[in-house]
Design a protein around this motif. Structure first.
Motif, mmCIF file in Angstrom:
data_model
loop_
_atom_site.group_PDB
_atom_site.id
_atom_site.type_symbol
_atom_site.label_atom_id
_atom_site.label_comp_id
_atom_site.label_asym_id
_atom_site.label_seq_id
_atom_site.Cartn_x
_atom_site.Cartn_y
_atom_site.Cartn_z
ATOM 1 N N SER A 84 0.848 -1.184 0.000
ATOM 2 C CA SER A 84 0.000 0.000 0.000
ATOM 3 C C SER A 84 0.882 1.233 0.000
ATOM 4 N N SER A 85 0.450 2.269 -0.698
ATOM 5 C CA SER A 85 1.223 3.515 -0.701
ATOM 6 C C SER A 85 0.714 4.479 0.367
ATOM 7 N N THR A 86 -0.314 4.093 1.117
ATOM 8 C CA THR A 86 -0.950 5.057 2.023
ATOM 9 C C THR A 86 -0.900 4.665 3.498
ATOM 10 N N TYR A 87 -0.198 3.576 3.850
ATOM 11 C CA TYR A 87 -0.182 3.267 5.283
ATOM 12 C C TYR A 87 0.743 4.236 6.007
ATOM 13 N N ARG A 88 0.367 4.573 7.240
ATOM 14 C CA ARG A 88 1.164 5.483 8.075
ATOM 15 C C ARG A 88 1.232 4.918 9.474
ATOM 16 N N ARG A 89 2.358 5.112 10.130
ATOM 17 C CA ARG A 89 2.467 4.656 11.504
ATOM 18 C C ARG A 89 1.705 5.600 12.417
ATOM 19 N N VAL A 90 1.265 5.102 13.567
ATOM 20 C CA VAL A 90 0.715 5.947 14.632
ATOM 21 C C VAL A 90 1.849 6.107 15.640
ATOM 22 N N SER A 108 12.273 0.980 17.476
ATOM 23 C CA SER A 108 13.051 0.943 16.237
ATOM 24 C C SER A 108 13.025 -0.441 15.620
ATOM 25 N N CYS A 109 13.133 -0.447 14.299
ATOM 26 C CA CYS A 109 13.167 -1.707 13.558
ATOM 27 C C CYS A 109 14.237 -1.558 12.495
ATOM 28 N N SER A 110 15.107 -2.547 12.382
ATOM 29 C CA SER A 110 16.264 -2.368 11.510
ATOM 30 C C SER A 110 16.031 -2.849 10.076
ATOM 31 N N GLY A 111 14.982 -3.582 9.810
ATOM 32 C CA GLY A 111 14.724 -4.075 8.451
ATOM 33 C C GLY A 111 14.187 -2.977 7.555
ATOM 34 N N PRO A 112 13.883 -3.314 6.293
ATOM 35 C CA PRO A 112 13.249 -2.324 5.419
ATOM 36 C C PRO A 112 11.858 -1.964 5.956
ATOM 37 N N PRO A 113 11.460 -0.682 5.846
ATOM 38 C CA PRO A 113 10.164 -0.287 6.401
ATOM 39 C C PRO A 113 8.994 -1.070 5.776
ATOM 40 N N SER A 114 8.071 -1.475 6.600
ATOM 41 C CA SER A 114 6.849 -2.149 6.158
ATOM 42 C C SER A 114 5.857 -1.967 7.303
ATOM 43 N N PRO A 115 4.586 -2.296 7.109
ATOM 44 C CA PRO A 115 3.635 -2.087 8.206
ATOM 45 C C PRO A 115 4.076 -2.751 9.513
ATOM 46 N N SER A 116 4.767 -3.880 9.430
ATOM 47 C CA SER A 116 5.176 -4.509 10.685
ATOM 48 C C SER A 116 6.622 -4.199 11.070
ATOM 49 N N CYS A 117 7.282 -3.338 10.327
ATOM 50 C CA CYS A 117 8.639 -2.912 10.697
ATOM 51 C C CYS A 117 8.744 -1.401 10.542
ATOM 52 N N LEU A 118 8.545 -0.694 11.669
ATOM 53 C CA LEU A 118 8.547 0.766 11.652
ATOM 54 C C LEU A 118 9.246 1.278 12.901
ATOM 55 N N ASN A 119 9.761 2.467 12.833
ATOM 56 C CA ASN A 119 10.339 3.117 14.016
ATOM 57 C C ASN A 119 9.258 3.910 14.751
ATOM 58 N N ASP A 120 9.447 4.065 16.055
ATOM 59 C CA ASP A 120 8.573 4.925 16.869
ATOM 60 C C ASP A 120 7.093 4.717 16.523
ATOM 61 N N THR A 121 6.604 3.528 16.760
ATOM 62 C CA THR A 121 5.216 3.224 16.407
ATOM 63 C C THR A 121 4.465 2.649 17.601
ATOM 64 N N CYS A 122 3.291 3.189 17.803
ATOM 65 C CA CYS A 122 2.412 2.766 18.895
ATOM 66 C C CYS A 122 2.133 1.261 18.756
ATOM 67 N N GLY A 123 2.139 0.570 19.892
ATOM 68 C CA GLY A 123 1.967 -0.881 19.854
ATOM 69 C C GLY A 123 0.617 -1.320 20.391
ATOM 70 N N GLY A 124 0.033 -2.294 19.738
ATOM 71 C CA GLY A 124 -1.238 -2.863 20.204
ATOM 72 C C GLY A 124 -1.102 -4.348 20.461
ATOM 73 N N GLY A 137 1.615 -5.988 18.047
ATOM 74 C CA GLY A 137 1.696 -5.553 16.655
ATOM 75 C C GLY A 137 1.590 -4.046 16.547
ATOM 76 N N ASN A 138 2.127 -3.515 15.463
ATOM 77 C CA ASN A 138 2.089 -2.070 15.242
ATOM 78 C C ASN A 138 0.667 -1.561 15.054
ATOM 79 N N ILE A 139 0.408 -0.377 15.584
ATOM 80 C CA ILE A 139 -0.844 0.312 15.284
ATOM 81 C C ILE A 139 -0.549 1.297 14.159
ATOM 82 N N ILE A 140 -1.258 1.143 13.049
ATOM 83 C CA ILE A 140 -1.023 1.999 11.887
ATOM 84 C C ILE A 140 -2.367 2.462 11.327
ATOM 85 N N THR A 141 -2.323 3.314 10.324
ATOM 86 C CA THR A 141 -3.558 3.716 9.636
ATOM 87 C C THR A 141 -3.400 3.447 8.148
ATOM 88 N N ASP A 142 -4.529 3.262 7.485
ATOM 89 C CA ASP A 142 -4.536 3.152 6.027
ATOM 90 C C ASP A 142 -5.953 3.444 5.548
#
Ligand SMILES: *[C@@H]1O[C@H](CO)[C@@H](O)[C@H](O)[C@H]1NC(C)=O
Ligand SMILES: *[C@@H]1O[C@H](CO)[C@@H](O)[C@H](O)[C@H]1NC(C)=O
Ligand SMILES: *[C@@H]1O[C@H](CO)[C@@H](O)[C@H](O)[C@H]1NC(C)=O
Length: 438
Positions: A84-90, A108-124, A137-142
């Motif tokens: 998706s081109s529109t997901y954003r971290r919370v 922090s996450c050291s892999g390539p960014p993806s919905p489940s690998c993001l820096n500074d992201t609220c966790g659920g 798991g990461n809390i994100i929006t899309d």
């Protein structure tokens, strides 16, 4: 969970939070609408779960998820090819993160960014309420898109540009109906569908649930809509019976924080009648105590109504006494009381058996359950009383399950904190499959 990298400048974190708060606040829906719809079907296979479909991401992809009256929000499997081109971290410090009552932060996450690998992201903590497995798991929006009309086919889509949800994992989907990739929560939680959609589209915090029998289509309608059925029957709110929705003061979720209330829907059943006669019950079990134990809730992931052992025995005995003339069949698990199906008459509202009444508060508000919702036809031809023994010390004494709710219209009004119910639509010569909108 990963930790904050040493030396991260506080100022840059704050800056990110401010940006993201703006993003979360500006999430009004693109098309003004008074109601959106989720279609519902029943998984005819072993799970008996109620499954819904919607579109998510950019470009939009169709997804299916299991419906649940519990839970914190929508979660979907983000491991399996999320593009998706529109997901954003919370972000961790954001308003949305606080409102979601998150206590975790993926720093922090050291892999390539993806919905489940993001820096500074609220966790659920997405949970599978069928298998009782939870994970983090990461809390994100899309983008989330839902139809605004229903029948003859789902119509134009309304789009929520930044719908908040939690990333689950592939293993978390085990035990869910085939083809589904998560669970859609209809609970009273801030980011469950009813409240989040109401905030996005600016309609009332209210939804109607009309669960179908297997092979038919049902619906969840969010917002302000007439309850219209083909070919021209409208169920007015005056013909619904209302009872208060109760809040259990103690969380019933798999993962929770001390002091959290339950996000599930409880109602005040004060007695049960069979064929109009009160069944002797221990009233203490029907009330919710200070520890959150007891009471009655509604659950779409319980296929059948589950009763605490003494309640189960009392109801089953009363039902057996009222049906002494009907030839029995051997019990078919998980049921205890079965009849020879060929010896039971039929009515518009299902098998001709005594009614079961759930007395709600005053006698005036009784949920009357007819054969179509109390009896279960088994493969061998037996017809069984569809209640299950929940054991001696269950958390909740009465769990009204999916089968008992099918082809009844249930209005969950979160603003007025009340449940409206229609009793069986079959009486009105219609069913959930005939619901239309627009
Ligand atoms: C997270 O931040 C670190 C340090 O700036 C960076 O190396 C890493 O690629 C980032 N990870 C993601 C998923 O953006
Ligand atoms: C029924 O709906 C109408 C119109 O939305 C509203 O004015 C009325 O108060 C409702 N009545 C009940 C009993 O909820
Ligand atoms: C009723 O249920 C409560 C709660 O489980 C229990 O403490 C009490 O002993 C029960 N009363 C009777 C008469 O069985």
């Amino acid at each position: 969970m990963a930790r904050l990298p040493a030396g991260t400048p506080l100022a840059s974190l704050l800056f990110l939070c401010v940006l993201s708060a703006c993003r979360a606040a500006g999430s009004g829906g693109s098309n003004p609408t008074s109601a959106v719809v989720l279609p519902v079907s029943k998984d005819a296979a072993a799970t008996q779960q109620y499954v819904t479909g919607f579109r998510q991401r950019t470009p939009l992809v169709p997804l299916q998820a299991v419906l649940d009256l519990a839970g914190a929000t929508l979660w979907v499997d983000c491991d399996a090819g999320y593009a998706s081109s529109t997901y954003r971290r919370v972000p961790c410090g954001s308003k949305s993160c606080r409102l979601s009552r998150s206590v975790a932060c993926a720093t922090s996450c050291s892999g390539p960014p993806s919905p489940s690998c993001l820096n500074d992201t609220c966790g659920g903590f997405p949970g599978n309420t069928v298998t009782h497995v939870s994970t983090s798991g990461n809390i994100i929006t899309d983008v989330l898109a839902l139809p605004t009309t229903f029948r003859p086919a789902p119509g134009p889509l309304a789009t929520a540009p930044a719908f908040l949800f939690t990333c689950g994992s592939t293993f978390l989907t085990e035990g869910l109906a085939a083809g589904t990739s998560g669970i859609a929560s209809l609970s009273r939680a801030r980011f469950a569908l009813p409240t989040q959609l109401a905030a996005t589209f600016r309609f009332s915090r209210r939804f109607a649930l009309c669960l179908p029998a297997a092979g038919a289509a049902g619906v969840v309608v969010f917002g302000d809509a007439p309850y219209a059925f083909q070919p021209g029957f409208v169920l007015s709110n005056a013909s619904l019976i209302y009872t208060p929705l109760l809040v259990n003061p103690v969380s019933t979720a798999g993962v929770s924080t001390k002091g959290d209330k339950s996000d599930e829907y409880f109602v005040g059943v004060t007695g049960i009648k069979v064929n109009g006669r009160a069944v002797p019950l221990n009233a203490t079990l029907l009330a919710i105590d200070k520890q959150g134990v007891g009471g009655t809730k509604l659950s779409t992931v319980a296929p059948y109504t589950v009763l605490e052992t003494s309640i189960h025995k009392a109801v089953t005995d009363a039902f057996a006494a009222e049906t002494a003339m009907i030839p029995r069949a051997a019990p078919v698990a998980p049921f205890k009381l079965c009849y020879d199906g060929s010896k039971v008459g039929s009515t518009r509202v299902g098998p001709a058996v005594p009614t079961i009444e759930l007395v709600l508060g005053s006698e005036a508000a009784s949920w009357v359950v007819f054969g179509a919702n109390s009896m279960v036809a088994t493969k061998g031809g037996a017809l069984c009383l569809g209640v299950v023994d929940g054991g001696k010390a269950p958390r909740t004494s009465v769990v009204i399950g999916g089968h008992m709710m099918e082809d009844n219209l249930l209005e969950f009004d979160l603003e007025a904190s009340r449940l409206g119910f229609s009793s069986s639509l079959l009486f009105r010569q219609t069913n959930c499959n005939n619901f239309r909108l627009g």
